[in-house]
Scaffold this motif. Structure first.
Motif, PDB file in Angstrom:
ATOM      1  N   ILE A  91     -14.116 145.194  58.430  1.00  0.00           N
ATOM      2  CA  ILE A  91     -12.947 145.768  59.100  1.00  0.00           C
ATOM      3  C   ILE A  91     -13.417 147.041  59.782  1.00  0.00           C
ATOM      4  CG2 ILE A  91     -10.610 146.672  58.840  1.00  0.00           C
ATOM      5  CD1 ILE A  91     -10.428 145.076  56.197  1.00  0.00           C
ATOM      6  N   GLU A  92     -13.132 147.152  61.052  1.00  0.00           N
ATOM      7  CA  GLU A  92     -13.658 148.249  61.866  1.00  0.00           C
ATOM      8  C   GLU A  92     -12.548 148.853  62.711  1.00  0.00           C
ATOM      9  OE1 GLU A  92     -16.464 150.771  63.329  1.00  0.00           O
ATOM     10  OE2 GLU A  92     -16.888 149.271  61.817  1.00  0.00           O
ATOM     11  N   LEU A 124     -16.412 138.689  50.621  1.00  0.00           N
ATOM     12  CA  LEU A 124     -16.370 140.139  50.530  1.00  0.00           C
ATOM     13  C   LEU A 124     -15.714 140.716  51.770  1.00  0.00           C
ATOM     14  CD1 LEU A 124     -17.609 142.714  49.004  1.00  0.00           C
ATOM     15  CD2 LEU A 124     -19.508 142.477  50.608  1.00  0.00           C
ATOM     16  N   VAL A 125     -14.897 141.740  51.589  1.00  0.00           N
ATOM     17  CA  VAL A 125     -14.343 142.509  52.704  1.00  0.00           C
ATOM     18  C   VAL A 125     -14.916 143.906  52.582  1.00  0.00           C
ATOM     19  CG1 VAL A 125     -12.253 143.459  53.750  1.00  0.00           C
ATOM     20  CG2 VAL A 125     -12.209 141.175  52.769  1.00  0.00           C
ATOM     21  N   GLN A 126     -15.446 144.425  53.677  1.00  0.00           N
ATOM     22  CA  GLN A 126     -16.007 145.765  53.626  1.00  0.00           C
ATOM     23  C   GLN A 126     -15.630 146.545  54.875  1.00  0.00           C
ATOM     24  OE1 GLN A 126     -20.203 144.959  53.163  1.00  0.00           O
ATOM     25  NE2 GLN A 126     -20.590 145.181  55.339  1.00  0.00           N
ATOM     26  N   LEU A 127     -15.715 147.853  54.752  1.00  0.00           N
ATOM     27  CA  LEU A 127     -15.466 148.741  55.880  1.00  0.00           C
ATOM     28  C   LEU A 127     -16.231 150.023  55.649  1.00  0.00           C
ATOM     29  CD1 LEU A 127     -13.313 151.017  54.656  1.00  0.00           C
ATOM     30  CD2 LEU A 127     -11.725 149.170  55.005  1.00  0.00           C
ATOM     31  N   THR A 128     -16.403 150.774  56.711  1.00  0.00           N
ATOM     32  CA  THR A 128     -16.994 152.097  56.593  1.00  0.00           C
ATOM     33  C   THR A 128     -15.959 153.100  57.082  1.00  0.00           C
ATOM     34  OG1 THR A 128     -17.988 152.018  58.790  1.00  0.00           O
ATOM     35  CG2 THR A 128     -19.362 151.289  56.943  1.00  0.00           C
ATOM     36  N   SER A 129     -16.117 154.322  56.630  1.00  0.00           N
ATOM     37  CA  SER A 129     -15.210 155.394  57.026  1.00  0.00           C
ATOM     38  C   SER A 129     -16.026 156.663  57.200  1.00  0.00           C
ATOM     39  CB  SER A 129     -14.143 155.590  55.936  1.00  0.00           C
ATOM     40  OG  SER A 129     -13.261 156.619  56.274  1.00  0.00           O
ATOM     41  N   ASN A 130     -15.734 157.396  58.249  1.00  0.00           N
ATOM     42  CA  ASN A 130     -16.404 158.662  58.512  1.00  0.00           C
ATOM     43  C   ASN A 130     -16.380 159.518  57.246  1.00  0.00           C
ATOM     44  OD1 ASN A 130     -16.632 161.524  59.321  1.00  0.00           O
ATOM     45  ND2 ASN A 130     -16.625 160.731  61.398  1.00  0.00           N
ATOM     46  N   ALA A 131     -17.496 160.109  56.899  1.00  0.00           N
ATOM     47  CA  ALA A 131     -17.611 160.903  55.672  1.00  0.00           C
ATOM     48  C   ALA A 131     -16.610 162.062  55.624  1.00  0.00           C
ATOM     49  CB  ALA A 131     -19.037 161.434  55.527  1.00  0.00           C
ATOM     50  N   LEU A 132     -16.142 162.522  56.770  1.00  0.00           N
ATOM     51  CA  LEU A 132     -15.187 163.634  56.809  1.00  0.00           C
ATOM     52  C   LEU A 132     -13.744 163.201  56.565  1.00  0.00           C
ATOM     53  CD1 LEU A 132     -16.602 165.485  59.956  1.00  0.00           C
ATOM     54  CD2 LEU A 132     -17.020 166.027  57.540  1.00  0.00           C
ATOM     55  N   ARG A 133     -13.464 161.935  56.578  1.00  0.00           N
ATOM     56  CA  ARG A 133     -12.086 161.434  56.466  1.00  0.00           C
ATOM     57  C   ARG A 133     -11.669 161.246  55.009  1.00  0.00           C
ATOM     58  NH1 ARG A 133     -10.214 159.872  61.456  1.00  0.00           N
ATOM     59  NH2 ARG A 133     -11.782 159.312  63.000  1.00  0.00           N
ATOM     60  N   ARG A 134     -11.518 162.317  54.313  1.00  0.00           N
ATOM     61  CA  ARG A 134     -11.188 162.244  52.881  1.00  0.00           C
ATOM     62  C   ARG A 134      -9.833 161.568  52.623  1.00  0.00           C
ATOM     63  NH1 ARG A 134     -15.664 164.205  51.631  1.00  0.00           N
ATOM     64  NH2 ARG A 134     -16.437 166.306  51.830  1.00  0.00           N
ATOM     65  N   ASP A 135      -8.846 161.818  53.476  1.00  0.00           N
ATOM     66  CA  ASP A 135      -7.553 161.141  53.308  1.00  0.00           C
ATOM     67  C   ASP A 135      -7.709 159.630  53.450  1.00  0.00           C
ATOM     68  OD1 ASP A 135      -6.245 163.549  52.911  1.00  0.00           O
ATOM     69  OD2 ASP A 135      -5.547 163.709  54.993  1.00  0.00           O
ATOM     70  N   ALA A 136      -8.520 159.204  54.411  1.00  0.00           N
ATOM     71  CA  ALA A 136      -8.763 157.774  54.602  1.00  0.00           C
ATOM     72  C   ALA A 136      -9.465 157.180  53.387  1.00  0.00           C
ATOM     73  CB  ALA A 136      -9.588 157.538  55.863  1.00  0.00           C
ATOM     74  N   HIS A 137     -10.395 157.926  52.798  1.00  0.00           N
ATOM     75  CA  HIS A 137     -11.099 157.426  51.618  1.00  0.00           C
ATOM     76  C   HIS A 137     -10.125 157.188  50.471  1.00  0.00           C
ATOM     77  CE1 HIS A 137     -14.768 159.813  53.297  1.00  0.00           C
ATOM     78  NE2 HIS A 137     -14.418 158.812  54.070  1.00  0.00           N
ATOM     79  N   ARG A 138      -9.227 158.141  50.263  1.00  0.00           N
ATOM     80  CA  ARG A 138      -8.213 157.961  49.205  1.00  0.00           C
ATOM     81  C   ARG A 138      -7.324 156.759  49.520  1.00  0.00           C
ATOM     82  NH1 ARG A 138      -8.621 163.561  49.348  1.00  0.00           N
ATOM     83  NH2 ARG A 138      -6.942 163.789  50.873  1.00  0.00           N
TER      84      ARG A 138
END
Length: 157
Positions: A91-92, A124-138
């Motif tokens: 997912i991108e 498997l479903v995977q995605l990456t998220s910008n390291a600065l996006r802490r809200d997105a990580h949560r």
């Protein structure tokens, strides 16, 4: 395929959605992708859209409320020899319009993608998220994603 979830329609993107999608990406100051609504750049976006649309393994989606595009995401299927030749859905480019965040749109988009993956027998479903996006990580962790790998990139342009 289109699905309506709590007043939000999730459907495959169409060429006429392109200006709204470009505006979503251009409004993202944290991403650092250099996206712009400058008309001179539109041909680049149209070219990319054509590649995505022509691919059997990529799909670009929009989340629509009323007649407005309020979110987007893209899925890609990849098959590798690892995992006994299984397929993975990536997912991108997940974006929800800033004024529409916190209304379940992102959750709906990700749940839709997961449902599509299950329907296609994906392992498997995977995605990456910008390291600065802490809200997105949560957000992704609340949906059941687990941090697992460290990613690396190399800009070529």
């Amino acid at each position: 395929m289109a699905v309506e979830l709590q007043g939000i329609l999730i459907r495959e993107a169409r060429l006429e959605d392109l200006p709204a999608l470009v505006a979503l990406f251009a409004a993202d100051t944290l991403g650092g992708h250099g996206d712009t609504t400058d008309a001179a750049a539109f041909a680049d976006y149209a070219r990319a859209y054509a590649v995505i649309e022509a691919s059997p393994d990529q799909t670009l989606y929009v989340a629509e409320r009323g007649s407005e595009v309020v979110g987007t995401f893209q899925t890609m299927l990849t098959t590798s020899l690892t995992g006994r030749g299984s397929s993975t859905m990536i997912i991108e480019a997940v974006q929800t319009r800033a004024d529409m965040r916190g209304r379940g749109i992102g959750t709906g988009m990700i749940e839709f993608a997961i449902s599509e993956a299950k329907g296609r027998g994906v392992r498997l479903v995977q995605l990456t998220s910008n390291a600065l996006r802490r809200d997105a990580h949560r957000f992704y962790e609340r949906l059941g994603f687990k941090p697992s790998h460290l990613g690396f990139k190399m800009a070529l342009k």
